[in-house]
Design a protein around this motif. Structure first.
Motif, PDB file in Angstrom:
ATOM      1  N   GLY A  31      40.524  31.682  40.105  1.00  0.00           N
ATOM      2  CA  GLY A  31      39.201  31.196  40.489  1.00  0.00           C
ATOM      3  C   GLY A  31      38.762  30.005  39.657  1.00  0.00           C
ATOM      4  N   LYS A  32      39.687  29.111  39.371  1.00  0.00           N
ATOM      5  CA  LYS A  32      39.387  27.935  38.535  1.00  0.00           C
ATOM      6  C   LYS A  32      39.712  26.648  39.272  1.00  0.00           C
ATOM      7  N   THR A  33      38.982  25.626  38.884  1.00  0.00           N
ATOM      8  CA  THR A  33      39.273  24.284  39.394  1.00  0.00           C
ATOM      9  C   THR A  33      39.746  23.444  38.209  1.00  0.00           C
ATOM     10  N   PRO A  34      40.504  22.389  38.421  1.00  0.00           N
ATOM     11  CA  PRO A  34      40.991  21.892  39.690  1.00  0.00           C
ATOM     12  C   PRO A  34      42.094  22.762  40.286  1.00  0.00           C
ATOM     13  N   THR A  40      33.552  29.475  42.954  1.00  0.00           N
ATOM     14  CA  THR A  40      34.945  29.574  42.494  1.00  0.00           C
ATOM     15  C   THR A  40      35.460  31.017  42.553  1.00  0.00           C
ATOM     16  N   LYS A  41      34.547  31.944  42.791  1.00  0.00           N
ATOM     17  CA  LYS A  41      34.965  33.350  42.825  1.00  0.00           C
ATOM     18  C   LYS A  41      34.846  33.931  44.240  1.00  0.00           C
ATOM     19  N   LYS A  83      29.493  32.645  41.775  1.00  0.00           N
ATOM     20  CA  LYS A  83      30.041  31.284  41.738  1.00  0.00           C
ATOM     21  C   LYS A  83      30.938  31.065  42.958  1.00  0.00           C
ATOM     22  N   SER A 134      33.270  18.422  35.622  1.00  0.00           N
ATOM     23  CA  SER A 134      34.148  19.240  34.770  1.00  0.00           C
ATOM     24  C   SER A 134      35.332  18.395  34.315  1.00  0.00           C
ATOM     25  N   GLU A 141      45.860  24.209  37.135  1.00  0.00           N
ATOM     26  CA  GLU A 141      45.901  23.696  35.765  1.00  0.00           C
ATOM     27  C   GLU A 141      45.987  22.166  35.782  1.00  0.00           C
ATOM     28  N   SER A 142      44.943  21.534  35.286  1.00  0.00           N
ATOM     29  CA  SER A 142      44.895  20.072  35.331  1.00  0.00           C
ATOM     30  C   SER A 142      46.144  19.417  34.746  1.00  0.00           C
TER      31      SER A 142
HETATM   32  N1  LIG Z   1      42.887  25.039  31.816  1.00  0.00           N
HETATM   33  C1  LIG Z   1      42.259  24.771  33.081  1.00  0.00           C
HETATM   34  C2  LIG Z   1      40.763  24.928  32.936  1.00  0.00           C
HETATM   35  C3  LIG Z   1      40.081  25.038  34.267  1.00  0.00           C
HETATM   36  C4  LIG Z   1      38.627  25.441  34.129  1.00  0.00           C
HETATM   37  O1  LIG Z   1      38.215  26.112  33.160  1.00  0.00           O
HETATM   38  N2  LIG Z   1      37.822  25.075  35.125  1.00  0.00           N
HETATM   39  C5  LIG Z   1      36.419  25.442  35.141  1.00  0.00           C
HETATM   40  C6  LIG Z   1      35.556  24.234  35.290  1.00  0.00           C
HETATM   41  S1  LIG Z   1      35.567  23.312  33.758  1.00  0.00           S
HETATM   42  C7  LIG Z   1      36.161  26.330  36.351  1.00  0.00           C
HETATM   43  O2  LIG Z   1      36.711  26.111  37.406  1.00  0.00           O
HETATM   44  N3  LIG Z   1      35.303  27.335  36.197  1.00  0.00           N
HETATM   45  C8  LIG Z   1      34.913  28.167  37.266  1.00  0.00           C
HETATM   46  C9  LIG Z   1      34.858  29.617  36.924  1.00  0.00           C
HETATM   47  O3  LIG Z   1      35.161  29.978  35.768  1.00  0.00           O
HETATM   48  O4  LIG Z   1      34.523  30.408  37.828  1.00  0.00           O
HETATM   49  C10 LIG Z   1      42.646  23.363  33.548  1.00  0.00           C
HETATM   50  O5  LIG Z   1      42.917  22.511  32.687  1.00  0.00           O
HETATM   51  O6  LIG Z   1      42.701  23.111  34.759  1.00  0.00           O
END
Ligand SMILES: N[C@@H](CCC(=O)N[C@@H](CS)C(=O)NCC(=O)O)C(=O)O
Length: 234
Positions: free
Chosen positions: A52-55, A40-41, A38, A9, A67-68
């Motif tokens: 629920g997002k990475t990083p 992440t959830k 997932k 990602s 937020e990266s």
């Molecule tokens: N704006 C966020 C985007 C983060 C993002 O969308 N991460 C995705 C992977 S590309 C994720 O963790 N998705 C898991 C999900 O939606 O459950 C950043 O820059 O960190």
């Protein structure tokens, strides 16, 4: 510290690049998004990052940074070491500092413009073919700006690999993995840039697992689509 990441990602890759350049030892916890539900959830992860997002970066004192593009300056501020060079110019170097900040903000353009090309993964992608072709042309036009930057200096905002490269390089490397041919489109400065980046051990170390070989070529599929459309117009 601990980093929750998704392999391959773009946002996770940015942070891994910065950690690698700064030689920060950290625990890397990979979360999978192809599973149902997932990872992440999961309840456990949502307690750390409710989005629920990475990083997601969890520092040794418990500070959680999401937020990266927020994690990058956080690392720059809090992880300075004698082993590694700064990834951001001093704020007093007005021109260099401003250019770095601008490039970091500009990285949003190629990312957003490219996005519809990923619709090719959907079974009914044909419904979106006009959008996909448009995104393909727009992506190449956008890369023209970055080609120009790559001609101006060794890295995107100067002579050293910096935060702007952490923000941008994974986007370009991702597109290449999806079949973008830089030379074919005349992006020779970008090609040299990629080779320069890959010459750095830290950049090679941060490469997603299993990405030694190119992935499924979305760009080749786009090109077939463009050729077909051109053929039907004759
Ligand atoms: N704006 C966020 C985007 C983060 C993002 O969308 N991460 C995705 C992977 S590309 C994720 O963790 N998705 C898991 C999900 O939606 O459950 C950043 O820059 O960190």
């Amino acid at each position: 510290p601990e980093l929750y990441y998704v392999n391959g990602s773009i946002p996770s890759w940015r942070v891994m690049l910065a950690l690698s350049l700064k030689q920060v030892p950290y625990k890397a916890t990979r979360l999978r998004v192809m599973t149902t539900p997932k990872e992440t959830k999961s309840e456990e992860f949502l307690a750390i990052n409710p989005r629920g997002k990475t990083p997601t970066f969890v520092d040794t004192d418990g500070t959680v940074v999401i937020e990266s593009l927020a994690i990058l300056p956080y690392l720059e501020q809090h992880y300075t070491s004698n082993n590694s060079k700064p990834l951001m110019p001093e704020v007093t170097r007005k021109q260099e500092w401003t250019r770095e900040v601008i490039r970091i903000a500009e990285r949003e353009n190629p990312h957003n413009i490219y996005e519809p090309i990923e619709l090719l993964y959907l079974p009914d992608w044909k419904l979106a073919s006009a959008r996909i072709v448009e995104a393909y042309h727009d992506t190449l036009a956008e890369l023209g700006f970055w080609e120009k930057y790559a001609k101006e200096s060794l890295f995107m905002s100067g002579e050293e690999f910096g935060l702007a490269d952490c923000a941008f390089y994974p986007i370009l490397a991702y597109m290449i993995h999806r079949g973008l041919g830089l030379k074919k489109h005349g992006f020779s400065a970008l090609q040299a840039y990629v080779e320069r980046c890959e010459g750095l051990t830290a950049v090679r170390e941060a490469r997603p697992e299993g990405w030694e070989e190119p992935g499924k070529s979305l760009f080749a599929k786009c090109e077939r689509l463009v050729d077909k459309n051109a053929g039907s117009e004759e």
